[in-house]
Write an enzyme that holds these catalytic residues in place. Structure first.
Site, PDB file in Angstrom:
ATOM      1  N   CYS A 139       0.828  -1.217   0.000  1.00 26.68           N
ATOM      2  CA  CYS A 139       0.000   0.000   0.000  1.00 26.68           C
ATOM      3  C   CYS A 139       0.856   1.259   0.000  1.00 26.68           C
ATOM      4  O   CYS A 139       0.596   2.191  -0.766  1.00 26.68           O
ATOM      5  CB  CYS A 139      -0.931  -0.009   1.205  1.00 26.68           C
ATOM      6  SG  CYS A 139      -0.085  -0.250   2.777  1.00 26.68           S
ATOM      7  N   HIS A 218      -2.169   5.427   6.469  1.00 28.84           N
ATOM      8  CA  HIS A 218      -0.785   5.896   6.550  1.00 28.84           C
ATOM      9  C   HIS A 218      -0.739   7.340   6.044  1.00 28.84           C
ATOM     10  O   HIS A 218      -1.614   7.766   5.291  1.00 28.84           O
ATOM     11  CB  HIS A 218       0.127   5.076   5.636  1.00 28.84           C
ATOM     12  CG  HIS A 218       0.170   3.610   5.914  1.00 28.84           C
ATOM     13  ND1 HIS A 218       0.649   3.073   7.083  1.00 28.84           N
ATOM     14  CD2 HIS A 218      -0.185   2.547   5.150  1.00 28.84           C
ATOM     15  CE1 HIS A 218       0.593   1.748   7.022  1.00 28.84           C
ATOM     16  NE2 HIS A 218       0.085   1.405   5.854  1.00 28.84           N
TER      17      HIS A 218
END
Lengths: 336, 336
Positions: A139, A218
């Protein structure tokens, strides 16, 4: 019709299964689960279930869950398996895929060397054409590749330094921490930058990383030393605005943190409130002395989902990357 | 004997009061509180209490707390006031200090322009000599100055980029967030780097910053482009190891996050479990192509405490910076 199996039905597997179901040129033949837990129960409502070994079948039956057979049975009836098993397990599974002559898409938890080709649709789709095995990068790497490729195309990149501020674990996991600490990745450079180079081969990038007590997304703080020092913010904004799978957001609209971004994603009405796009703050960018600074937020549970779909098409031989991405983006409602 | 008053007895004020009490050449004449809360109750056991205005005195009396008078009474009996009032309030208080002819040490929440001199003992002690007003820079700026000054002395600094990963609030505050989000400071460069230049005047530094859900410490991920490209890690480690108010720690000793660092600090047995020193990971450093990467952790509640003590001595005319820091460090048990 490409026949797809999904090995592993966790955070990534279940999302990829749903995304495959949305494609006109693919179908989900079955998904593989180890245990008859609530996730298996949910899975039976949408998919045929297979399990990892014969011994498990009785356990599923005891819980009233129907199992079609073992993974080896599934492999005999499919063209491609998406391996979404836990980190490192994919490497062990590869032997089995080879035996059954099935192509495979692995995830970023596996090593680059497992497949020799790491994949990000916008960056290197054609390098995966007709390959037997490909690895969709993680990711974080996916997010870095999407924006850095775009910036490299418009301004050229001399050097990137980025700090990855990582979520501690996914929202559905009550076990991991930290719950009140910041934990740096002491090995410098962190693996994230090294991983980007498995896709953007010539990029000079170093990353540092810390884990923080949050589950939603994130966040990256990125510094790009640009080659074309005349590039201005408008050039960058225009390019990012045009690029696929990237959205520009503004703190001035109330999108001041990852919490509000995910609230926005839930309001979009997608299954599970996913955000496939990388969110870049338009009003959180600056250029100083030819160095571009920007922040981006990454929905770790879902940004690799469209990449898995394109990776399937690439290894199955669809030559036109743009066409594949068009199909994927339209089917998943990706914004542009 | 330097007569000191402390205006504001919150996170910083109470620590500075205790630190002043430890000095042989200073004494706390009184501390100023606004409300008769549990903190005031604790304060009466150690210090004489003054309050901000006459109207408040009855409120304190009703709670059985003795008050000596108002802040104006206190100001008449002291040489220096340490202003540890909330951000921005110090600027309003300065008029009162001028009226009473009292020197003042302000905190990093105030603007540099309020005093024209910003202070970090290791970096620019002598610039504050005999001044009437000085501003001790914030916890983050203090941490950056301590290590960057040391590195600049050994290798020369061409350019610094740093990402500040900020704790959301202090441990004793139940009100602020975020509790599950990462919140970037969208204005780039963030004020931290700009603030460092009020102390290290010629440093080229840019900072980005994010707020994260933790209360214990801030953490910095720092990238330093060094002038002397022959500098190796040993040179840097040796310099940091020798420098004041910096400790080198190792992840391999189990100090993998801010949580363990603060546990270590509590085990040191200091009042409130404070860590006045900046903690730098020795095994979380690297040099690549003349660029130094390192992480440091900042105990936001206490790292400026020794700086306040030295600032008092500087404005009161003690010429020898090293002597002042020696006295401060010895009295507070600062490690080296």
């Amino acid at each position: 019709m490409i026949k797809v199996g999904i090995n592993g039905y966790g955070t990534i597997g279940k999302r990829v299964a749903d995304a495959v179901s949305c494609q006109d040129d693919m179908e989900v033949i079955g998904v593989v689960k180890t245990k008859p837990d609530f996730i298996s129960k949910m899975a039976t409502k949408r998919y045929k279930i297979y399990t990892t070994k014969t011994e498990n079948i009785a356990e599923f039956k005891n819980k009233g869950l129907n199992v079609e057979g073992t993974i080896e049975d599934l492999l005999d009836g499919i063209d491609v398996v998406v391996d979404a098993s836990p980190e490192g397990v994919g490497a062990k599974n590869k032997v089995m895929y080879e035996k059954h002559n099935v192509k495979a898409v692995f995830q970023g938890g596996e090593k680059h060397e497992l497949t020799g080709i790491s994949f990000n649709a916008q960056s290197n789709y054609r390098d995966a054409l007709n390959k037997d095995y490909v690895r969709v990068v993680s990711c974080n790497t996916t997010g870095l590749c999407r924006t850095l490729k775009t910036i490299d195309d418009v301004a050229g990149i001399k050097k990137v330094n980025a700090t990855i501020i990582r979520r501690a674990t996914d929202p559905g996991d009550p076990k991991k921490g930290p719950i009140n600490a910041i934990e740096p990745v002491l090995k410098i450079p962190s693996h994230h930058g090294i991983d980007v180079k498995t896709v953007l081969y010539d990029l000079d990038i170093s990353t540092m990383a810390v884990k923080v007590p949050t589950t939603l997304m994130h966040l990256h703080a990125i510094t790009v030393d640009m080659i074309d020092k005349k590039t201005d913010l408008d050039d960058i904004v225009r390019a990012l605005d045009k690029a696929r799978r990237i959205i520009l957001i503004n703190g001035s609209d109330g999108l001041t943190s990852t919490a509000e971004i995910m609230e926005y994603a839930r309001d979009l009405g997608r299954r599970r409130g996913d955000l496939f796009e990388i969110a870049v703050w338009k009003d959180g960018m600056n250029i100083r002395d030819g160095v571009l600074y920007y922040y981006q937020a990454i929905h770790q549970e879902s940004d690799v989902v469209p990449e898995n779909i394109d990776a399937i098409r690439a290894i199955m031989g669809m030559e036109d990357a743009e066409k594949s991405m068009d199909l994927t983006d339209k089917s998943l409602g990706i914004m542009k």
